[in-house]
Design a protein around this motif. Structure first.
Motif, mmCIF file in Angstrom:
data_model
loop_
_atom_site.group_PDB
_atom_site.id
_atom_site.type_symbol
_atom_site.label_atom_id
_atom_site.label_comp_id
_atom_site.label_asym_id
_atom_site.label_seq_id
_atom_site.Cartn_x
_atom_site.Cartn_y
_atom_site.Cartn_z
ATOM 1 N N ALA A 1 42.691 35.148 41.117
ATOM 2 C CA ALA A 1 43.127 34.962 39.726
ATOM 3 C C ALA A 1 42.494 36.011 38.827
ATOM 4 N N GLY A 2 41.210 36.307 39.065
ATOM 5 C CA GLY A 2 40.542 37.339 38.273
ATOM 6 C C GLY A 2 41.175 38.704 38.490
ATOM 7 N N ALA A 3 41.507 39.020 39.718
ATOM 8 C CA ALA A 3 42.160 40.295 40.018
ATOM 9 C C ALA A 3 43.542 40.362 39.371
ATOM 10 N N LYS B 1 37.965 43.862 37.555
ATOM 11 C CA LYS B 1 37.652 44.754 38.658
ATOM 12 C C LYS B 1 36.176 44.628 39.001
ATOM 13 N N VAL B 2 35.886 44.400 40.266
ATOM 14 C CA VAL B 2 34.514 44.302 40.742
ATOM 15 C C VAL B 2 33.912 45.697 40.757
ATOM 16 N N GLN B 3 32.730 45.842 40.139
ATOM 17 C CA GLN B 3 32.092 47.156 40.044
ATOM 18 C C GLN B 3 30.970 47.341 41.050
#
Length: 108
Positions: A3-5, A10-12
């Protein structure tokens, strides 16, 4: 994570810190679930279990700063926010997924 994507998060960091943050979330949820298992084991009536669970859940979920900023709340509710574990878990995303240090967030 999906859901976040879908919303553009974006995962850093790498895969390991992201999985560690997800495991921390699952662990927190598992620990909190025992507050609702205990009344289920001790009580005989389903209605009593539901009522007791609501009494536990209400201050944990609605006594947070998820809806309004902390500085706009009365003093007694601000004091509750300092000890409410749900508020600490929901107030900010796990920093390791955002590229910041986890030490301050995990030590509340």
């Amino acid at each position: 994570m999906g859901a976040g994507a879908a919303l553009g998060f974006k995962v850093q960091t790498g895969l390991v810190p992201t999985l560690a943050a997800c495991l921390l979330t699952i662990f927190f949820s598992f620990c909190l679930s025992w507050a609702f298992v205990l009344p289920g084991v001790l009580m005989r009536e389903p209605g009593g279990v539901q009522g007791t669970s609501f009494v536990v859940l209400f201050p944990l979920m609605f006594g947070t700063s998820m809806i309004t900023p902390k500085d706009t709340l009365p003093g007694w509710l601000q004091a509750w926010l300092e000890v409410n574990p749900v508020n600490h878990a929901a107030a900010r995303p796990p920093p390791r997924r955002c590229g910041r240090s986890c030490r301050r967030w995990c030590s509340w």
